[in-house]
Design a protein around this motif. Structure first.
Motif, mmCIF file in Angstrom:
data_model
loop_
_atom_site.group_PDB
_atom_site.id
_atom_site.type_symbol
_atom_site.label_atom_id
_atom_site.label_comp_id
_atom_site.label_asym_id
_atom_site.label_seq_id
_atom_site.Cartn_x
_atom_site.Cartn_y
_atom_site.Cartn_z
ATOM 1 N N ALA A 59 51.303 -6.941 10.577
ATOM 2 C CA ALA A 59 51.972 -6.691 9.300
ATOM 3 C C ALA A 59 52.570 -5.286 9.265
ATOM 4 C CB ALA A 59 50.984 -6.881 8.148
ATOM 5 N N ILE A 60 51.863 -4.327 9.818
ATOM 6 C CA ILE A 60 52.373 -2.957 9.844
ATOM 7 C C ILE A 60 53.572 -2.866 10.779
ATOM 8 C CG2 ILE A 60 51.824 -0.596 10.583
ATOM 9 C CD1 ILE A 60 49.024 -0.999 9.497
ATOM 10 N N ILE A 61 53.496 -3.508 11.903
ATOM 11 C CA ILE A 61 54.629 -3.510 12.852
ATOM 12 C C ILE A 61 55.856 -4.125 12.184
ATOM 13 C CG2 ILE A 61 55.505 -4.375 15.056
ATOM 14 C CD1 ILE A 61 53.379 -2.171 15.296
ATOM 15 N N PHE A 82 47.978 -2.603 2.863
ATOM 16 C CA PHE A 82 47.661 -3.559 3.939
ATOM 17 C C PHE A 82 46.176 -3.919 3.974
ATOM 18 C CE2 PHE A 82 51.405 -1.161 5.164
ATOM 19 C CZ PHE A 82 52.301 -2.165 5.517
ATOM 20 N N THR A 83 45.491 -3.768 2.835
ATOM 21 C CA THR A 83 44.050 -4.066 2.806
ATOM 22 C C THR A 83 43.751 -5.537 3.019
ATOM 23 O OG1 THR A 83 44.178 -4.230 0.384
ATOM 24 C CG2 THR A 83 43.505 -2.104 1.319
ATOM 25 N N ARG A 84 44.733 -6.401 2.710
ATOM 26 C CA ARG A 84 44.538 -7.845 2.867
ATOM 27 C C ARG A 84 44.961 -8.344 4.255
ATOM 28 N NH1 ARG A 84 46.577 -10.428 -2.928
ATOM 29 N NH2 ARG A 84 45.115 -9.240 -4.261
ATOM 30 N N ASP A 85 45.472 -7.465 5.086
ATOM 31 C CA ASP A 85 45.847 -7.873 6.438
ATOM 32 C C ASP A 85 44.597 -8.305 7.200
ATOM 33 O OD1 ASP A 85 47.871 -7.866 8.746
ATOM 34 O OD2 ASP A 85 46.280 -6.569 9.516
ATOM 35 N N TYR A 87 43.791 -8.492 10.384
ATOM 36 C CA TYR A 87 43.300 -7.598 11.435
ATOM 37 C C TYR A 87 42.571 -6.392 10.835
ATOM 38 C CZ TYR A 87 43.340 -3.907 14.943
ATOM 39 O OH TYR A 87 42.955 -2.870 15.773
ATOM 40 N N ILE A 88 43.182 -5.774 9.828
ATOM 41 C CA ILE A 88 42.570 -4.587 9.200
ATOM 42 C C ILE A 88 41.249 -4.955 8.535
ATOM 43 C CG2 ILE A 88 42.864 -2.910 7.326
ATOM 44 C CD1 ILE A 88 45.823 -2.825 8.019
ATOM 45 N N HIS A 89 41.222 -6.142 7.900
ATOM 46 C CA HIS A 89 40.000 -6.576 7.234
ATOM 47 C C HIS A 89 38.887 -6.850 8.249
ATOM 48 C CE1 HIS A 89 37.424 -8.425 4.222
ATOM 49 N NE2 HIS A 89 37.307 -9.495 5.021
ATOM 50 N N GLN A 90 39.205 -7.539 9.327
ATOM 51 C CA GLN A 90 38.182 -7.866 10.329
ATOM 52 C C GLN A 90 37.666 -6.625 11.051
ATOM 53 O OE1 GLN A 90 39.964 -10.769 12.907
ATOM 54 N NE2 GLN A 90 40.139 -12.342 11.304
ATOM 55 N N GLN A 91 38.551 -5.693 11.355
ATOM 56 C CA GLN A 91 38.171 -4.496 12.113
ATOM 57 C C GLN A 91 37.651 -3.378 11.216
ATOM 58 O OE1 GLN A 91 38.172 -4.343 15.475
ATOM 59 N NE2 GLN A 91 38.843 -6.494 15.484
ATOM 60 N N GLN A 92 37.838 -3.566 9.888
ATOM 61 C CA GLN A 92 37.475 -2.493 8.949
ATOM 62 C C GLN A 92 38.099 -1.177 9.420
ATOM 63 O OE1 GLN A 92 35.585 -2.558 5.811
ATOM 64 N NE2 GLN A 92 36.471 -4.611 6.182
ATOM 65 N N ALA A 93 39.405 -1.290 9.690
ATOM 66 C CA ALA A 93 40.150 -0.153 10.240
ATOM 67 C C ALA A 93 40.173 1.014 9.266
ATOM 68 C CB ALA A 93 41.567 -0.600 10.565
ATOM 69 N N LYS A 94 40.195 2.207 9.834
ATOM 70 C CA LYS A 94 40.199 3.417 9.009
ATOM 71 C C LYS A 94 41.574 4.087 9.083
ATOM 72 C CE LYS A 94 35.194 4.091 9.396
ATOM 73 N NZ LYS A 94 34.093 4.961 9.808
ATOM 74 N N SER A 95 41.773 5.002 10.014
ATOM 75 C CA SER A 95 43.051 5.720 10.085
ATOM 76 C C SER A 95 44.037 4.961 10.967
ATOM 77 C CB SER A 95 42.829 7.123 10.648
ATOM 78 O OG SER A 95 41.958 7.864 9.809
ATOM 79 N N ILE A 96 45.221 4.677 10.388
ATOM 80 C CA ILE A 96 46.294 3.997 11.136
ATOM 81 C C ILE A 96 47.598 4.752 10.918
ATOM 82 C CG2 ILE A 96 47.696 1.909 11.363
ATOM 83 C CD1 ILE A 96 45.307 0.256 10.608
ATOM 84 N N LEU A 97 48.324 4.945 11.999
ATOM 85 C CA LEU A 97 49.641 5.567 11.930
ATOM 86 C C LEU A 97 50.593 4.778 12.828
ATOM 87 C CD1 LEU A 97 51.776 7.760 11.412
ATOM 88 C CD2 LEU A 97 50.736 9.092 13.268
#
Length: 349
Positions: A59-61, A82-85, A87-97
């Protein structure tokens, strides 16, 4: 790409990063690296959709591709758009650029970075450094892509030229073979034409001798043989056998000369030969063409002149000279005479 990813990961404070380039109409991962590994993997580009388990946020790409803007998330799983993405939800991602690599407004590539060890890893200071790097990186990647494309085109063109050369050589070989077969066809026609006369004469004389022999045998069987009949038969038999032998010897000589010319025209034999005699043999093979064109061709000169060369080449040159003369030197049905003289002037024929 190796240098770009190493510099970006180190200066951005990323845990891992990816470089995406558009190839064959889709965005593909061309390089990847992590902070805990010294080696950046530059690989054959892989479409991001082919991974069974996502390794980044599609989604970010998509957003970066659509807007050509950067995406900076301090706590991606809990804040931002992008909290509902998945990948981000499964990985509990923090910092993304993720930021675009632009050259004169054209999207060259996309850099995607993550740091899942801490939030707020991509500070404004680090973003400023990356902005400075991005424009130069875009130019470098485009130049490298153009160079690679040029190399590929050169390789393809080289392959095409190599194949064209092979085809040309094959065509040349076929033309040479066709020329040889055409020469042999003309030679066969000359053989048939020239041998027809002595062989036909021999058949006629042999037939006459056979008739006289039957009459002679009948006279003997009936007891009517007279001295005058015997003398007449002997005279006819002698003349007939002389004519038959003479004509058959002539036919044999023609066959032998034609055979030698045929061998010369289909091989590269190097030998010593009498020039005038050899040219006369070639003239004989050209007789049908000369008669069709109402032309005569005579070879005169020194009978003893010899050369050590390639008779097949001389035959081809001489034949082409005569045929070109018949085609271009005379009007249709115009009669004429061609003369070839063989002589030696010093060391030159």
């Amino acid at each position: 790409m190796t240098k770009l990813m190493t510099i970006v990961i180190e200066n951005a404070g990323a845990e891992k990063g990816y470089l995406l380039l558009k190839q064959q109409g889709e965005w593909q991962i061309a390089a990847s690296g992590t902070i805990d590994s010294d080696a950046v993997k530059v690989r054959e580009a892989i479409p991001i959709q082919t991974f069974s388990k996502p390794i980044l946020s599609n989604a970010i790409i998509d957003y970066v591709v659509r807007t050509k803007d950067s995406v900076v998330l301090s706590d991606a799983a809990n804040a931002g758009n992008f909290t509902r993405d998945s990948y981000i939800h499964q990985q509990q991602a923090k910092s993304i650029l993720s930021f675009p690599l632009l050259n004169q407004g054209k999207l060259i590539g996309i850099v995607y970075l993550e740091n899942n060890l801490t939030t707020g890893a991509f500070t404004p200071e680090r973003m400023e450094v990356l902005n400075l790097l991005s424009s130069q990186a875009a130019i470098s990647i485009e130049n490298a892509t153009l160079y690679n494309t040029l190399e590929q085109k050169v390789a393809e063109r080289t392959q095409e030229l190599s194949q064209a050369l092979k085809d040309l050589k094959a065509t040349q070989k076929q033309l040479v073979e066709s020329e040889k077969m055409a020469a042999l066809g003309g030679l066969v026609a000359g053989v048939a034409h020239e041998i027809n006369t002595p062989v036909g004469t021999s058949i006629t004389v042999a037939s006459t001798l056979a008739d006289e022999t039957r009459l002679f045998v009948t006279a003997v069987e009936q007891g009517q043989l007279k001295r005058s009949v015997l003398n007449n038969y002997l005279e006819i038999a002698k003349e007939s056998t002389d004519l038959i032998l003479s004509n058959l010897n002539r036919a044999g000589e023609l066959v032998q000369s034609f055979k030698q010319v045929a061998v010369d025209q289909t091989s590269l034999e190097h030998r010593t030969f009498l020039v005038k005699q050899y040219l006369e043999e070639i003239v004989t093979s050209l007789t049908p063409k000369l008669k069709q064109a109402s032309q005569t061709l005579t070879v005169t000169g020194d009978e003893t002149v010899t050369i050590n060369s390639y008779p097949g080449a001389l035959a081809q040159i001489f034949t082409n000279l005569v045929m070109n003369s018949l085609t271009h030197a005379y009007q249709l049905h115009e009669s004429g005479q061609l003369r070839i003289q063989v002589r030696r002037e010093g060391e030159v024929l």
